[in-house]
Design a protein around this motif. Structure first.
Motif, PDB file in Angstrom:
ATOM      1  N   HIS A  38     -13.149   2.116   3.160  1.00 42.46           N
ATOM      2  CA  HIS A  38     -11.763   1.658   3.187  1.00 42.46           C
ATOM      3  C   HIS A  38     -10.900   2.319   2.123  1.00 42.46           C
ATOM      4  O   HIS A  38      -9.685   2.440   2.297  1.00 42.46           O
ATOM      5  N   ALA A  39     -11.511   2.750   1.033  1.00 38.47           N
ATOM      6  CA  ALA A  39     -10.726   3.438   0.009  1.00 38.47           C
ATOM      7  C   ALA A  39     -10.151   4.735   0.565  1.00 38.47           C
ATOM      8  O   ALA A  39      -8.971   5.059   0.346  1.00 38.47           O
ATOM      9  N   THR A  40     -10.976   5.478   1.310  1.00 37.01           N
ATOM     10  CA  THR A  40     -10.486   6.702   1.957  1.00 37.01           C
ATOM     11  C   THR A  40      -9.466   6.361   3.036  1.00 37.01           C
ATOM     12  O   THR A  40      -8.465   7.066   3.211  1.00 37.01           O
ATOM     13  N   GLY A  41      -9.706   5.261   3.770  1.00 38.49           N
ATOM     14  CA  GLY A  41      -8.738   4.833   4.777  1.00 38.49           C
ATOM     15  C   GLY A  41      -7.385   4.538   4.164  1.00 38.49           C
ATOM     16  O   GLY A  41      -6.335   4.933   4.708  1.00 38.49           O
ATOM     17  N   ASP A  42      -7.388   3.850   3.027  1.00 34.89           N
ATOM     18  CA  ASP A  42      -6.126   3.562   2.342  1.00 34.89           C
ATOM     19  C   ASP A  42      -5.438   4.840   1.871  1.00 34.89           C
ATOM     20  O   ASP A  42      -4.208   4.978   1.964  1.00 34.89           O
ATOM     21  N   GLU A  43      -6.240   5.775   1.363  1.00 34.63           N
ATOM     22  CA  GLU A  43      -5.671   7.050   0.920  1.00 34.63           C
ATOM     23  C   GLU A  43      -5.032   7.793   2.087  1.00 34.63           C
ATOM     24  O   GLU A  43      -3.952   8.388   1.959  1.00 34.63           O
ATOM     25  N   LEU A  44      -5.688   7.729   3.248  1.00 33.03           N
ATOM     26  CA  LEU A  44      -5.141   8.378   4.441  1.00 33.03           C
ATOM     27  C   LEU A  44      -3.826   7.722   4.863  1.00 33.03           C
ATOM     28  O   LEU A  44      -2.860   8.417   5.212  1.00 33.03           O
ATOM     29  N   ILE A  45      -3.770   6.387   4.835  1.00 33.26           N
ATOM     30  CA  ILE A  45      -2.540   5.679   5.212  1.00 33.26           C
ATOM     31  C   ILE A  45      -1.390   6.106   4.303  1.00 33.26           C
ATOM     32  O   ILE A  45      -0.259   6.347   4.766  1.00 33.26           O
ATOM     33  N   GLU A  89      -7.468  13.977  -1.360  1.00 36.11           N
ATOM     34  CA  GLU A  89      -7.906  14.528  -2.650  1.00 36.11           C
ATOM     35  C   GLU A  89      -9.254  15.227  -2.538  1.00 36.11           C
ATOM     36  O   GLU A  89      -9.458  16.310  -3.100  1.00 36.11           O
ATOM     37  N   ARG A  90     -10.188  14.625  -1.785  1.00 32.30           N
ATOM     38  CA  ARG A  90     -11.543  15.172  -1.743  1.00 32.30           C
ATOM     39  C   ARG A  90     -11.926  15.780  -0.410  1.00 32.30           C
ATOM     40  O   ARG A  90     -12.943  16.458  -0.304  1.00 32.30           O
ATOM     41  N   LYS A 101     -10.113   3.879  12.858  1.00 32.17           N
ATOM     42  CA  LYS A 101     -11.268   3.001  12.652  1.00 32.17           C
ATOM     43  C   LYS A 101     -12.491   3.806  12.261  1.00 32.17           C
ATOM     44  O   LYS A 101     -13.266   3.406  11.378  1.00 32.17           O
ATOM     45  N   GLN A 102     -12.662   4.963  12.897  1.00 33.51           N
ATOM     46  CA  GLN A 102     -13.819   5.801  12.572  1.00 33.51           C
ATOM     47  C   GLN A 102     -13.750   6.309  11.136  1.00 33.51           C
ATOM     48  O   GLN A 102     -14.771   6.467  10.468  1.00 33.51           O
ATOM     49  N   VAL A 103     -12.532   6.570  10.654  1.00 33.93           N
ATOM     50  CA  VAL A 103     -12.382   7.009   9.268  1.00 33.93           C
ATOM     51  C   VAL A 103     -12.869   5.916   8.315  1.00 33.93           C
ATOM     52  O   VAL A 103     -13.637   6.176   7.380  1.00 33.93           O
ATOM     53  N   ASN A 104     -12.440   4.680   8.571  1.00 32.88           N
ATOM     54  CA  ASN A 104     -12.910   3.565   7.743  1.00 32.88           C
ATOM     55  C   ASN A 104     -14.421   3.392   7.826  1.00 32.88           C
ATOM     56  O   ASN A 104     -15.101   3.161   6.820  1.00 32.88           O
ATOM     57  N   ASP A 105     -14.962   3.500   9.043  1.00 32.80           N
ATOM     58  CA  ASP A 105     -16.404   3.306   9.233  1.00 32.80           C
ATOM     59  C   ASP A 105     -17.214   4.386   8.524  1.00 32.80           C
ATOM     60  O   ASP A 105     -18.270   4.112   7.941  1.00 32.80           O
ATOM     61  N   LEU A 156       0.817  -1.220   0.000  1.00 37.55           N
ATOM     62  CA  LEU A 156       0.000   0.000   0.000  1.00 37.55           C
ATOM     63  C   LEU A 156       0.844   1.261   0.000  1.00 37.55           C
ATOM     64  O   LEU A 156       0.546   2.225  -0.716  1.00 37.55           O
ATOM     65  N   THR A 157       1.903   1.291   0.808  1.00 42.80           N
ATOM     66  CA  THR A 157       2.666   2.529   1.007  1.00 42.80           C
ATOM     67  C   THR A 157       4.027   2.535   0.327  1.00 42.80           C
ATOM     68  O   THR A 157       4.633   3.603   0.178  1.00 42.80           O
ATOM     69  N   GLY A 158       4.535   1.347  -0.052  1.00 44.56           N
ATOM     70  CA  GLY A 158       5.885   1.281  -0.592  1.00 44.56           C
ATOM     71  C   GLY A 158       6.967   1.331   0.461  1.00 44.56           C
ATOM     72  O   GLY A 158       8.165   1.351   0.136  1.00 44.56           O
TER      73      GLY A 158
END
Length: 428
Positions: free
Chosen positions: A47-54, A110-111, A39-43, A5-7
């Motif tokens: 999960h797409a936004t969670g991955d972007e945040l990570i 991004e959004r 966890k709240q971000v994912n909820d 995910l992050t490299g």
């Protein structure tokens, strides 16, 4: 050995690098950085936004490390920083504090901008001590959880005392489970009086734990352990059910019950409240649930939904400990509380300081403007009572009038009960 995910280097790379640096000059130091609220971000956003945040946080941490430390991603929302050399510990701590400070501001995606924090645990080896990489990670993990328990958004170094504290908390958790099964908990009630007449108009339920040997454990000690283990859901439900049964026949006295953040994060909590009301026959219009400002800040979306459902039963919501935390006018408008409870510290400070007195008066005026009732907590002197009464408080709670007492003593005070209906209509 790269995280897809992050490299960043992954866990296997971390263990390899720690092993290669052991035995050199100076020390090896590492930090576990765990995001607060991920966890709240994912909820809430998926999960797409969670991955972007990570990915965004990985870039932020890597930039902060520069050439002084290596960053790794363990899993989920956990990152590790690693450095070695004569001042490795100082470097890791300094970098960790910069990361915590940078994450005090929302991360721009991004959004949308996402607000998260970070709790950090640090450990190191040097000199004759050269623990294995797994032990260094374990120590940092213990320290990280200490940061979370200490209020989050902070850095904590591992010390042996943390292990002893952790063992003690595990022992206490086991005792709590046994205490619930053996019936060692009890509920006492502290009356609230009408500020004008002195008549008892409500009671607050207060949980007490007396062990079999007669020793008592304060809620300030066992409630955090129960919240961390998840046992607070079972204990909190027992308190609510017991209090509703006890107070059902106490005229029209209002009953207030404290609700923890962990209970409010449980999506089934509103259903459980409804079940207790139906099971006990307690009138919902006499029930007040008290929440703290911390509950709102941690997860405002989920909490707001739960409170809206609970209000549909006819139950009212009070904001407890007002004046000690983060609540703003925006929060008060968003959650539409029926009552504010002024924290004891605000009352005590108002007696001694003009600025604090102005803050207390303005808080009551704000509640009035927003059609909320006001209770002043922790009133212990006649001077304090006169002050909050003059400022416009509706109800007063404190040792000046009554201490917490068993339910049978509340029944003995029935001749001092007053009607609460006027208070309800005032804030409806």
């Amino acid at each position: 050995m790269i995280d897809a995910l992050t490299g960043l280097p992954n866990r296997r790379a971390l263990h390899r690098d720690i092993a290669s640096r052991r035995g050199g000059e100076g020390e090896v130091a590492l930090a576990i950085v765990d995001l607060d609220g991920f966890k709240q971000v994912n909820d809430h956003f998926g999960h797409a936004t969670g991955d972007e945040l990570i990915r965004a946080v990985a870039i932020l941490i890597t930039e902060t490390c520069g050439d002084e430390a290596q960053c790794y991603r363990l899993s989920g929302d956990e990152f590790v920083l690693l450095a070695d050399g004569p001042i490795a510990g100082n470097l890791i701590e300094g970098i960790s504090r910069m990361i915590v400070d940078r994450l005090r501001k929302p991360v721009q995606l991004e959004r949308r901008a996402i607000a998260v924090g970070a709790s950090v645990g640090l450990s190191r080896s040097g000199g004759e001590e050269a623990p294995a990489s797994s032990e260094l990670l374990r120590r940092a993990d213990v320290a990280m959880f200490a940061s979370k328990r200490g209020g989050k958004m902070r850095c904590t170094w591992y010390a042996q005392a943390l292990d002893r504290n952790r063992e003690a908390r595990l022992d206490l958790d086991n005792e709590l489970r046994a205490a619930l099964a053996k019936g060692e908990f009890r509920v006492n009630y502290q009356p609230l009086v009408d500020a004008r007449t002195g008549a008892i108009v409500a009671v607050e339920s207060l949980l007490r734990w007396e062990r079999e040997d007669g020793s008592q454990i304060g809620p300030n000690i066992f409630i955090p352990v129960a919240e961390e283990s998840g046992l607070i859901n079972a204990i909190g439900l027992w308190v609510l059910r017991t209090a509703c049964r006890d107070a059902r026949d106490w005229g029209d006295l209002n009953l207030s019950v404290n609700i923890s953040a962990a209970q409010l994060r449980n999506p089934e909590f509103p259903i459980l409240v409804g079940q207790v009301l139906e099971e006990t026959g307690f009138p919902p219009e006499r029930l007040e649930l008290e929440v703290t400002e911390t509950c709102l800040v941690l997860d405002p979306v989920v909490v707001g939904r739960s409170l809206d459902v609970i209000r549909q039963f006819g139950v009212s919501i009070s904001l407890d400990d007002f004046g000690t935390g983060y609540a703003s006018i925006g929060f008060l408008r968003q959650f539409r509380f029926e009552k504010l409870k002024l924290d004891r510290s605000l009352v005590v400070d108002a007696q001694e300081d003009d600025g604090s007195r102005a803050m207390m008066i303005s808080s009551i005026s704000l509640a009035r403007a927003m059609k909320m009732g006001v209770t002043a907590e922790g009133v212990e002197t006649q001077c304090q009572a006169d002050m909050v009464r003059a400022a416009g408080a509706d109800q007063i709670q404190g040792w000046l009038y009554y201490r917490a007492m068993p339910p049978e003593q509340i029944v003995a005070l029935k001749d001092k009960f007053g009607s609460t209906r006027s208070d309800r209509s005032k804030v409806a």
